[in-house]
Design a protein around this motif. Structure first.
Motif, PDB file in Angstrom:
ATOM      1  N   LEU A  74     -12.850  -3.579 -19.255  1.00 40.36           N
ATOM      2  CA  LEU A  74     -13.157  -4.908 -19.809  1.00 40.36           C
ATOM      3  C   LEU A  74     -12.142  -5.298 -20.878  1.00 40.36           C
ATOM      4  CD1 LEU A  74     -15.189  -7.245 -19.655  1.00 40.36           C
ATOM      5  CD2 LEU A  74     -16.528  -6.095 -21.433  1.00 40.36           C
ATOM      6  N   THR A  75     -11.679  -4.313 -21.638  1.00 43.95           N
ATOM      7  CA  THR A  75     -10.641  -4.598 -22.646  1.00 43.95           C
ATOM      8  C   THR A  75      -9.339  -5.029 -21.978  1.00 43.95           C
ATOM      9  OG1 THR A  75      -9.908  -2.278 -22.700  1.00 43.95           O
ATOM     10  CG2 THR A  75     -11.655  -2.907 -24.221  1.00 43.95           C
ATOM     11  N   VAL A  76      -9.059  -4.461 -20.777  1.00 43.68           N
ATOM     12  CA  VAL A  76      -7.853  -4.855 -20.027  1.00 43.68           C
ATOM     13  C   VAL A  76      -7.956  -6.317 -19.611  1.00 43.68           C
ATOM     14  CG1 VAL A  76      -6.500  -4.446 -17.935  1.00 43.68           C
ATOM     15  CG2 VAL A  76      -7.463  -2.509 -19.196  1.00 43.68           C
ATOM     16  N   ILE A  77      -9.134  -6.720 -19.124  1.00 44.11           N
ATOM     17  CA  ILE A  77      -9.338  -8.117 -18.714  1.00 44.11           C
ATOM     18  C   ILE A  77      -9.143  -9.056 -19.900  1.00 44.11           C
ATOM     19  CG2 ILE A  77     -11.006  -9.770 -17.794  1.00 44.11           C
ATOM     20  CD1 ILE A  77     -12.293  -7.471 -16.259  1.00 44.11           C
ATOM     21  N   ILE A  78      -9.698  -8.690 -21.048  1.00 42.77           N
ATOM     22  CA  ILE A  78      -9.601  -9.536 -22.242  1.00 42.77           C
ATOM     23  C   ILE A  78      -8.147  -9.662 -22.703  1.00 42.77           C
ATOM     24  CG2 ILE A  78     -10.222  -9.719 -24.687  1.00 42.77           C
ATOM     25  CD1 ILE A  78     -12.900  -8.376 -23.942  1.00 42.77           C
ATOM     26  N   ILE A  79      -7.454  -8.520 -22.769  1.00 41.55           N
ATOM     27  CA  ILE A  79      -6.059  -8.528 -23.237  1.00 41.55           C
ATOM     28  C   ILE A  79      -5.168  -9.333 -22.295  1.00 41.55           C
ATOM     29  CG2 ILE A  79      -4.024  -7.069 -23.615  1.00 41.55           C
ATOM     30  CD1 ILE A  79      -5.987  -4.905 -24.636  1.00 41.55           C
ATOM     31  N   GLN A  80      -5.354  -9.123 -20.968  1.00 47.03           N
ATOM     32  CA  GLN A  80      -4.544  -9.865 -20.001  1.00 47.03           C
ATOM     33  C   GLN A  80      -4.865 -11.352 -20.040  1.00 47.03           C
ATOM     34  OE1 GLN A  80      -2.037  -8.652 -18.289  1.00 47.03           O
ATOM     35  NE2 GLN A  80      -2.402  -6.569 -19.012  1.00 47.03           N
ATOM     36  N   GLY A  81      -6.150 -11.682 -20.212  1.00 45.85           N
ATOM     37  CA  GLY A  81      -6.535 -13.093 -20.307  1.00 45.85           C
ATOM     38  C   GLY A  81      -5.921 -13.796 -21.494  1.00 45.85           C
TER      39      GLY A  81
END
Length: 255
Positions: A74-81
């Motif tokens: 979920l942190t990957v999704i947030i950072i990429q977003g």
């Protein structure tokens, strides 16, 4: 459940599939999304893995591990977003933070790809006894010595969890506070590191001695004490998985 492995005893079709077919499925779960990196393929693969866990009656057992991995992703999704280099189409904002479509889709793609692999590994470790997996691989040419090491790898995490629980109980009986706020838990964790590491080193020595006692260095052809277990539709399932991989290769070449 076996106390020194993640294997969960259930009466399901998945438990009666040949271990090597589950290994090939892991290979397919890694290769197919690389060959066909579409969102539909990734989502379909992840859902298929969840369905297999449900059929294998181990979904509840797998859920904490899936949840832990998803929280990290979920942190990957947030950072990429927020910060993906190609971000241009705004999706929504939360205060000063702006989330973009390109980054969110990229992060979701990574998440589904990882969940595909995690699901495949969980199917293997939760529905296959490590001894059965190693036995099937050794019968197909794997070195018995490497097979023993592989069997030990499957047992490392459960053994460390059991060891840590035992040490925590011992420390608690001596008056050490192990429950409370974050500070208390950190203070309780530090005295555990030494005993757990020493215990792990002791197990390594014991395994080395076990290799000698069991004659792993003996010359000559190795034999098996038990007959190989019978599994359902071994060849059709194997051919089916290889067919999916072949279709993915063809799809990539034609694309």
């Amino acid at each position: 459940m076996n106390s020194i492995s993640l294997y969960t005893e259930r009466d399901s079709i998945i438990h009666h599939i040949h271990p090597t077919n589950k290994v090939i499925y892991i290979f397919a779960s890694i290769l197919v999304p690389i060959l066909l990196p579409s969102f539909a393929v990734l989502l379909g693969g992840a859902l298929f893995g969840l369905i297999l866990l449900l059929i294998g009656k181990v979904f509840k057992r797998a859920l904490p591990m899936i949840g832990f991995v998803f929280l990290i992703l979920l942190t990957v999704i947030i950072i990429q977003g927020l910060f993906h280099p190609t971000n241009s189409v705004l999706v929504f904002t939360i205060g000063p933070a702006a989330f973009y479509q390109e980054g969110l889709l990229y992060g979701l793609t990574i998440t589904l790809r990882v969940m595909n692999i995690v699901g495949a590994f969980l199917i293997l470790v939760l529905t296959t006894k490590p001894s059965d997996l190693v036995d099937s691989l050794v019968r197909r040419g794997l070195s018995p010595r490497f097979g023993y090491v592989l069997n030990s790898v499957f047992q490392i995490l459960p053994q460390m969890m059991v060891s840590m629980k035992t040490i925590m109980d011992a420390q608690r009986s001596r008056g050490l506070e192990t429950e409370g706020g974050l500070r208390v838990r950190i203070k309780a964790f530090l005295p555990l590191i030494g005993p757990v590491v020493l215990n792990a080193l002791t197990h390594v020595k014991e395994r080395a001695m076990a290799l000698e006692v069991r004659g792993f260095h003996a010359e000559g052809k190795k034999t098996f004490l038990y007959e190989e277990k019978s599994y359902i539709a071994t060849k059709p399932i194997q051919w089916g998985i290889w067919a999916v991989i072949g279709l993915a290769v063809i799809g990539r070449l034609m694309g």
